[in-house]
Design a protein around this motif. Structure first.
Motif, PDB file in Angstrom:
ATOM      1  N   LEU A 206     -11.204  -7.713  11.061  1.00 50.42           N
ATOM      2  CA  LEU A 206     -11.274  -9.168  10.942  1.00 50.42           C
ATOM      3  C   LEU A 206     -11.655  -9.739  12.300  1.00 50.42           C
ATOM      4  O   LEU A 206     -10.944  -9.549  13.283  1.00 50.42           O
ATOM      5  CB  LEU A 206      -9.920  -9.727  10.494  1.00 50.42           C
ATOM      6  CG  LEU A 206      -9.818 -11.247  10.365  1.00 50.42           C
ATOM      7  CD1 LEU A 206     -10.833 -11.789   9.361  1.00 50.42           C
ATOM      8  CD2 LEU A 206      -8.401 -11.651   9.976  1.00 50.42           C
ATOM      9  N   ILE A 245      -5.594 -10.883   6.630  1.00 50.22           N
ATOM     10  CA  ILE A 245      -5.050  -9.570   7.005  1.00 50.22           C
ATOM     11  C   ILE A 245      -4.208  -9.008   5.861  1.00 50.22           C
ATOM     12  O   ILE A 245      -4.334  -7.823   5.491  1.00 50.22           O
ATOM     13  CB  ILE A 245      -4.209  -9.674   8.292  1.00 50.22           C
ATOM     14  CG1 ILE A 245      -5.106 -10.003   9.485  1.00 50.22           C
ATOM     15  CG2 ILE A 245      -3.436  -8.374   8.545  1.00 50.22           C
ATOM     16  CD1 ILE A 245      -4.353 -10.300  10.766  1.00 50.22           C
ATOM     17  N   THR A 253      -8.406  -5.912  14.559  1.00 51.26           N
ATOM     18  CA  THR A 253      -8.848  -7.250  14.945  1.00 51.26           C
ATOM     19  C   THR A 253      -8.896  -7.326  16.459  1.00 51.26           C
ATOM     20  O   THR A 253      -8.318  -6.491  17.160  1.00 51.26           O
ATOM     21  CB  THR A 253      -7.937  -8.357  14.372  1.00 51.26           C
ATOM     22  OG1 THR A 253      -8.586  -9.629  14.530  1.00 51.26           O
ATOM     23  CG2 THR A 253      -6.585  -8.400  15.083  1.00 51.26           C
TER      24      THR A 253
END
Length: 510
Positions: A206, A245, A253
């Motif tokens: 992400l 998430i 991330t």
């Protein structure tokens, strides 16, 4: 052996045709989709006369097209130049004049409203591609360009030593400092993330950092190069970040310290499971011990910090297991880096002695575009000169204490703003701090602190100076403290010293 960045896409399309490559909003592209779409875009540009060895600029946010453009250009040996869509019209004009791109891909968004006429004036209509744009702008919509070309391999043999991307780091209205990196080196940077951080093709990353900046772009390109999946956020929002998430079972991330602080203040984190994330990278700053401890307890125990630069790539890594004893450092050099601390005459210093951080690394850039003087200075004496001041301790961990160019020379003594900022950051009434040099009739230059009080806090400059004197040598304490309402920051949350200097100069002369 060549390592063309574009070659990763047909490999991944063959290995993982139905696996997600990019997820952005409602758009979900598989690795096969990504391969075929980038072929189409590459073929369209070739049809328009864009040739290998030329340059194409792009300005767009965190969306799939950003990554598609870079990979499409890689497949035909054209160098990508990502622009910051936040730039002013003057900055766009200076950059277009300097780089002379043969085509431009521009997203239609509020930040780029004034740019269209400039681009249309400089480039042929067929070479202007509009993301979310319309034909009445005399530019070709992105999806129309895709549809106008075949999905077959473009058939261009690209040598790994050819330029892959030009990364603009500073000087946007003057003579820019733009890092040129070739395919081989960028691919090695991607592979280094697998070696030094343990990333692989199973990662689900992400990415909230801007893709036009190196930290966000390198993370995305690495995951796609390895065959992983990239989830893009155009703007960082704490709740959306955490929910993504949880929903998508994100494993990776990368964030900046300012994002960490926002996350830890948000109530959505109260019910978050910190075992989900297998890797949290910290970029563009160092976490304090308290902030790191909170992140490792509430977000993920797997918090890594990397000391890196656009010019050099990753230099060191601070692993979670080293943080308890070495949290005041930026970690040890990674496998590919040889570090050396130099004095002002280029002589190597012993452990514990501070000097300029220099290194040798196969991940360093080729040089600076059309700037041979800066290139020669960077590679002086066969070492890459970072411009950072630091020292190695007896266990080989690197301590970075400041920037050479930020150094304040007061009464002949070198003072580094970062050290004073770290001390001031512990003051309970201060929300933000920045330290700069100012003219002084006796000392030549003196330390000046700009402080932003916390809400409802009363800040008395004299008390701030006394606070500093208790934590640091008296000569390092500010001679002047100015209370301000805000400090200019970059897109990654760092203090924008360039804008700060301009604001102070304007204020002084007004």
């Amino acid at each position: 052996m060549k390592m063309n960045m574009g070659d990763a896409l047909p490999r991944n399309a063959q290995r993982f045709p139905n696996k997600l490559a990019i997820v952005e909003g409602r758009r979900r592209l598989t690795h096969l989709d990504l391969h075929l779409r980038t072929n189409r875009l590459a073929n369209y540009l070739l049809q328009q006369g864009v040739a290998p060895g030329e340059r194409v600029a792009l300005a767009c946010g965190n969306r799939s097209e950003h990554l598609e453009i870079i990979f499409a250009l890689a497949k035909i040996g054209v160098t990508a130049i990502p622009f910051d869509y936040h730039w002013s019209l003057g900055e766009y004009e200076a950059m277009i004049d300097f780089f002379e791109p043969q085509a431009f891909v521009l997203e239609e968004r509020k930040e780029t409203t004034g740019v269209w006429n400039l681009v249309l004036d400089r480039l042929k209509p067929g070479r202007i591609i509009a993301i979310d744009g319309t034909a009445d702008r005399h530019a070709v919509p992105f999806e129309d360009a895709m549809a106008a070309a075949p999905p077959a391999d473009p058939g261009i043999d690209v040598d790994g030593r050819e330029p892959f991307i030009i990364m603009i780091t500073s000087g946007t209205t003057g003579f820019p400092k733009a890092c040129v990196i070739n395919h081989d080196t960028y691919a090695l940077r991607s592979l280094n993330n697998a070696i030094s951080k343990g990333l692989n093709d199973k990662e689900r990353g992400l990415l909230p950092l801007p893709l036009h900046l190196n930290a966000g772009r390198q993370s995305a390109m690495t995951l796609l190069y390895l065959g992983g999946t990239v989830f893009l956020l155009d703007k960082f929002d704490e709740e959306s970040f955490i929910r993504t998430i949880e929903r998508e079972r994100i494993t990776y991330t990368i964030v900046v310290p300012a994002m960490c602080q926002r996350l830890l203040r948000h109530p959505v984190l109260d019910r978050f499971d910190p075992s989900i994330l297998g890797f949290v990278g910290i970029s563009a700053g160092h976490l304090s011990s308290d902030l790191a401890a909170a992140m490792m307890e509430r977000v993920s125990p797997h918090v890594y910090e990397a000391y890196a630069s656009t010019d050099c790539g990753q230099i060191t890594i601070l692993r979670p297991e080293d943080r308890a004893r070495h949290g005041d450092t930026v970690g040890r050099p990674i496998w590919a880096v040889l570090l050396r601390i130099n004095d002002e005459n280029g002589r190597e210093l012993a452990p514990g002695c501070a000097g300029e951080v220099c290194l040798r690394s196969p991940m360093a850039i080729e040089g600076y575009y059309r700037n041979p003087e800066a290139t020669a200075e960077f590679f002086r004496d066969g070492w890459c000169h970072t411009g950072d001041i630091g020292f190695l301790d007896d266990e080989g961990f690197l301590h970075v204490v400041g920037r050479k160019k930020n150094m304040i020379k007061s009464g002949g003594i070198s003072i580094f703003p970062e050290e004073i900022e770290a001390a001031l950051a512990t003051h309970p009434d201060l929300a933000e701090v920045a330290v700069v040099g100012c003219r002084h009739p006796e000392w030549g230059e003196a330390v000046k602190a700009l402080v932003v009080p916390k809400k409802n806090a009363l800040v008395v400059p004299e008390r701030i100076i006394e606070f500093c004197k208790k934590l640091l040598a008296p000569y390092k304490a500010p001679k002047v403290v100015e209370v301000v309402t805000r400090l200019p920051r970059t897109a990654l949350g760092k203090i924008d010293r360039g804008k700060l200097e301009v604001e102070l100069l304007v204020k002084r002369d007004s």
